[in-house]
Motif scaffolding. Structure first.
Motif, PDB file in Angstrom:
ATOM      1  N   THR A  47      49.848  22.198  39.297  1.00 14.63           N
ATOM      2  CA  THR A  47      50.428  23.546  39.381  1.00 14.63           C
ATOM      3  C   THR A  47      49.939  24.500  38.295  1.00 14.63           C
ATOM      4  N   GLY A  48      49.479  23.984  37.146  1.00 10.80           N
ATOM      5  CA  GLY A  48      49.067  24.862  36.059  1.00 10.80           C
ATOM      6  C   GLY A  48      47.927  25.770  36.429  1.00 10.80           C
ATOM      7  N   GLY A  49      46.888  25.210  37.041  1.00 11.43           N
ATOM      8  CA  GLY A  49      45.740  26.007  37.443  1.00 11.43           C
ATOM      9  C   GLY A  49      46.093  27.027  38.507  1.00 11.43           C
ATOM     10  N   ALA A  50      46.923  26.615  39.456  1.00 10.55           N
ATOM     11  CA  ALA A  50      47.333  27.529  40.526  1.00 10.55           C
ATOM     12  C   ALA A  50      48.096  28.716  39.955  1.00 10.55           C
ATOM     13  N   LEU A  51      48.963  28.456  38.986  1.00 12.69           N
ATOM     14  CA  LEU A  51      49.729  29.534  38.364  1.00 12.69           C
ATOM     15  C   LEU A  51      48.814  30.488  37.599  1.00 12.69           C
ATOM     16  N   ALA A  52      47.797  29.940  36.935  1.00 11.78           N
ATOM     17  CA  ALA A  52      46.859  30.778  36.196  1.00 11.78           C
ATOM     18  C   ALA A  52      46.070  31.679  37.142  1.00 11.78           C
ATOM     19  N   ALA A  53      45.560  31.109  38.221  1.00  9.72           N
ATOM     20  CA  ALA A  53      44.804  31.899  39.193  1.00  9.72           C
ATOM     21  C   ALA A  53      45.691  32.952  39.848  1.00  9.72           C
ATOM     22  N   GLU A  54      46.924  32.581  40.135  1.00  9.89           N
ATOM     23  CA  GLU A  54      47.870  33.533  40.724  1.00  9.89           C
ATOM     24  C   GLU A  54      48.142  34.687  39.769  1.00  9.89           C
ATOM     25  N   GLN A  55      48.189  34.401  38.482  1.00  6.16           N
ATOM     26  CA  GLN A  55      48.407  35.450  37.485  1.00  6.16           C
ATOM     27  C   GLN A  55      47.251  36.448  37.489  1.00  6.16           C
ATOM     28  N   VAL A  56      46.020  35.959  37.632  1.00 11.27           N
ATOM     29  CA  VAL A  56      44.851  36.836  37.688  1.00 11.27           C
ATOM     30  C   VAL A  56      44.965  37.783  38.881  1.00 11.27           C
ATOM     31  N   ILE A  57      45.268  37.244  40.049  1.00 10.56           N
ATOM     32  CA  ILE A  57      45.374  38.063  41.256  1.00 10.56           C
ATOM     33  C   ILE A  57      46.499  39.080  41.111  1.00 10.56           C
ATOM     34  N   HIS A  58      47.650  38.627  40.634  1.00  8.87           N
ATOM     35  CA  HIS A  58      48.812  39.509  40.517  1.00  8.87           C
ATOM     36  C   HIS A  58      48.541  40.658  39.545  1.00  8.87           C
ATOM     37  N   THR A  59      47.974  40.335  38.378  1.00 10.07           N
ATOM     38  CA  THR A  59      47.744  41.366  37.364  1.00 10.07           C
ATOM     39  C   THR A  59      46.748  42.411  37.841  1.00 10.07           C
ATOM     40  N   LEU A  60      45.615  41.971  38.356  1.00 14.08           N
ATOM     41  CA  LEU A  60      44.598  42.916  38.807  1.00 14.08           C
ATOM     42  C   LEU A  60      45.100  43.749  39.990  1.00 14.08           C
ATOM     43  N   SER A  61      45.770  43.118  40.941  1.00 16.58           N
ATOM     44  CA  SER A  61      46.256  43.836  42.115  1.00 16.58           C
ATOM     45  C   SER A  61      47.309  44.872  41.735  1.00 16.58           C
ATOM     46  N   THR A  62      48.211  44.501  40.827  1.00 15.48           N
ATOM     47  CA  THR A  62      49.257  45.428  40.391  1.00 15.48           C
ATOM     48  C   THR A  62      48.663  46.622  39.659  1.00 15.48           C
ATOM     49  N   ASN A  63      47.737  46.368  38.737  1.00 19.31           N
ATOM     50  CA  ASN A  63      47.103  47.468  38.010  1.00 19.31           C
ATOM     51  C   ASN A  63      46.305  48.369  38.946  1.00 19.31           C
ATOM     52  N   PHE A  64      45.702  47.778  39.952  1.00 18.72           N
ATOM     53  CA  PHE A  64      44.901  48.517  40.917  1.00 18.72           C
ATOM     54  C   PHE A  64      45.755  49.521  41.695  1.00 18.72           C
ATOM     55  N   GLN A  65      46.990  49.152  41.988  1.00 23.26           N
ATOM     56  CA  GLN A  65      47.873  50.046  42.741  1.00 23.26           C
ATOM     57  C   GLN A  65      48.104  51.360  42.013  1.00 23.26           C
ATOM     58  N   HIS A  66      48.012  51.331  40.682  1.00 18.97           N
ATOM     59  CA  HIS A  66      48.286  52.529  39.878  1.00 18.97           C
ATOM     60  C   HIS A  66      47.009  53.206  39.388  1.00 18.97           C
ATOM     61  N   TRP A  67      45.874  52.705  39.803  1.00 23.12           N
ATOM     62  CA  TRP A  67      44.601  53.237  39.316  1.00 23.12           C
ATOM     63  C   TRP A  67      44.287  54.570  39.985  1.00 23.12           C
ATOM     64  N   GLY A  68      43.830  55.533  39.185  1.00 20.11           N
ATOM     65  CA  GLY A  68      43.482  56.847  39.713  1.00 20.11           C
ATOM     66  C   GLY A  68      41.977  57.046  39.794  1.00 20.11           C
ATOM     67  N   SER A  69      41.545  57.933  40.663  1.00 18.75           N
ATOM     68  CA  SER A  69      40.115  58.140  40.897  1.00 18.75           C
ATOM     69  C   SER A  69      39.387  58.660  39.661  1.00 18.75           C
ATOM     70  N   SER A  70      40.121  59.282  38.730  1.00 19.40           N
ATOM     71  CA  SER A  70      39.484  59.796  37.517  1.00 19.40           C
ATOM     72  C   SER A  70      39.412  58.757  36.405  1.00 19.40           C
ATOM     73  N   ASP A  71      40.024  57.599  36.620  1.00 22.31           N
ATOM     74  CA  ASP A  71      40.034  56.550  35.593  1.00 22.31           C
ATOM     75  C   ASP A  71      38.735  55.740  35.625  1.00 22.31           C
ATOM     76  N   ASP A  72      38.416  55.125  34.503  1.00 19.91           N
ATOM     77  CA  ASP A  72      37.191  54.335  34.370  1.00 19.91           C
ATOM     78  C   ASP A  72      37.349  53.002  35.111  1.00 19.91           C
ATOM     79  N   PRO A  73      36.506  52.709  36.107  1.00 21.07           N
ATOM     80  CA  PRO A  73      36.652  51.447  36.839  1.00 21.07           C
ATOM     81  C   PRO A  73      36.418  50.221  35.974  1.00 21.07           C
ATOM     82  N   ARG A  74      35.505  50.318  35.008  1.00 13.99           N
ATOM     83  CA  ARG A  74      35.269  49.170  34.124  1.00 13.99           C
ATOM     84  C   ARG A  74      36.500  48.867  33.282  1.00 13.99           C
ATOM     85  N   HIS A  75      37.195  49.923  32.869  1.00 10.28           N
ATOM     86  CA  HIS A  75      38.410  49.718  32.086  1.00 10.28           C
ATOM     87  C   HIS A  75      39.475  49.017  32.913  1.00 10.28           C
ATOM     88  N   LEU A  76      39.603  49.400  34.189  1.00  2.65           N
ATOM     89  CA  LEU A  76      40.571  48.739  35.065  1.00  2.65           C
ATOM     90  C   LEU A  76      40.304  47.242  35.127  1.00  2.65           C
TER      91      LEU A  76
END
Length: 261
Positions: A47-76
């Motif tokens: 379960t440890g690895g699965a939780l880590a991978a799930e954290q990556v998906i959750h964090t990036l997806s959540t931040n992406f929802q709030h990303w604006g077109s004027s923001d730096d994509p590399r920073h996201l």
């Protein structure tokens, strides 16, 4: 001529007891033509690895929802991976496990542009037709040996230390994150993100040869079947995201209307 996107994500557990990979393809809720694709390969026991991978998906997806077109994509991408690293590290003390994850994340932008970032040995490939244009370079011991000329790429495929990573998310050291990108994507181009459960069994040239043989779903099905056959009962988790760019159909010409004589 405009572009349309044919995309597919898929997974297979392989011959492992647990699926510790995660994959996602997310369209932006407000911006047309903007999407995020992520593959994360977790490590760290039950379960440890699965939780880590799930954290990556959750964090990036959540931040992406709030990303604006004027923001730096590399920073996201960079801030999302750093945040995921911090959260995975914190989970060590909560769960008493040793979780880690690789990650490759790609942001698709209007105008045929894509930016990607990766940490570890999950990969992104860019093909033009059947020809490989670029791919990420693994943060692994054997890739380092290839880079300095100690072994060949072919020798790396069967090297006994091929699974040793030099960096990952959740490790004790700050993760190494590298970036790449492409502009001017056109019909016939493809972007493929995958975990090592695929690329360890299917060489680059075979991937390219299969890319043009059908729809994204058909190609992904063939790639997974090929990796499974070659795994011979010892295959790893497989995760794939394939994005194929195709010509958009022309809009029908406007009809001519007039009075009868």
């Amino acid at each position: 001529m405009g572009l349309r996107l044919d995309a597919c994500i898929a997974q297979h557990q392989g011959d492992r007891k647990e699926q510790q990979d995660r994959v996602a393809l997310v369209a932006h809720p407000r911006q047309t033509g903007v999407a995020l694709a992520v593959v994360a390969d977790g490590m760290g026991g039950h379960t440890g690895g699965a939780l880590a991978a799930e954290q990556v998906i959750h964090t990036l997806s959540t931040n992406f929802q709030h990303w604006g077109s004027s923001d730096d994509p590399r920073h996201l991408l960079h801030s999302g991976l750093q945040e995921a690293h911090t959260m995975i590290r914190a989970s060590r003390f909560i769960n008493e496990k040793d979780p880690h994850s690789t990650a490759v994340a790609m942001l698709l932008l209007p105008g045929g542009r894509a930016i990607w970032a990766h940490c570890g040995d999950s990969r992104l490939y860019q093909f033009r037709g059947i020809h490989l244009q670029a791919r990420t370079v693994d943060h692994s011991y054997v890739e380092h040996l290839v880079r300095i000329g100690k072994i060949s790429a072919e020798e790396a495929r069967s090297h006994p230390n091929k699974n040793i990573l030099l960096t990952s998310l959740g490790g004790r050291e700050e993760p190494t994150v590298e970036f790449g990108g492409v502009e001017g994507l056109k019909a016939g181009d493809s972007l493929l993100l995958c975990s090592d459960g695929l690329w360890a069994y299917v060489p680059d040239e075979e991937m390219g040869a299969l890319i043009g043989t059908g729809s994204a779903r058909e190609v992904v099905t063939q790639l997974i079947a090929l990796a499974r056959a070659r795994g011979a009962g010892e295959g790893d988790n497989i995760s794939v995201a394939l994005l194929k760019f195709m010509e958009a159909p022309k809009a029908p010409a406007a009809g001519l209307h007039g009075k009868r004589p």
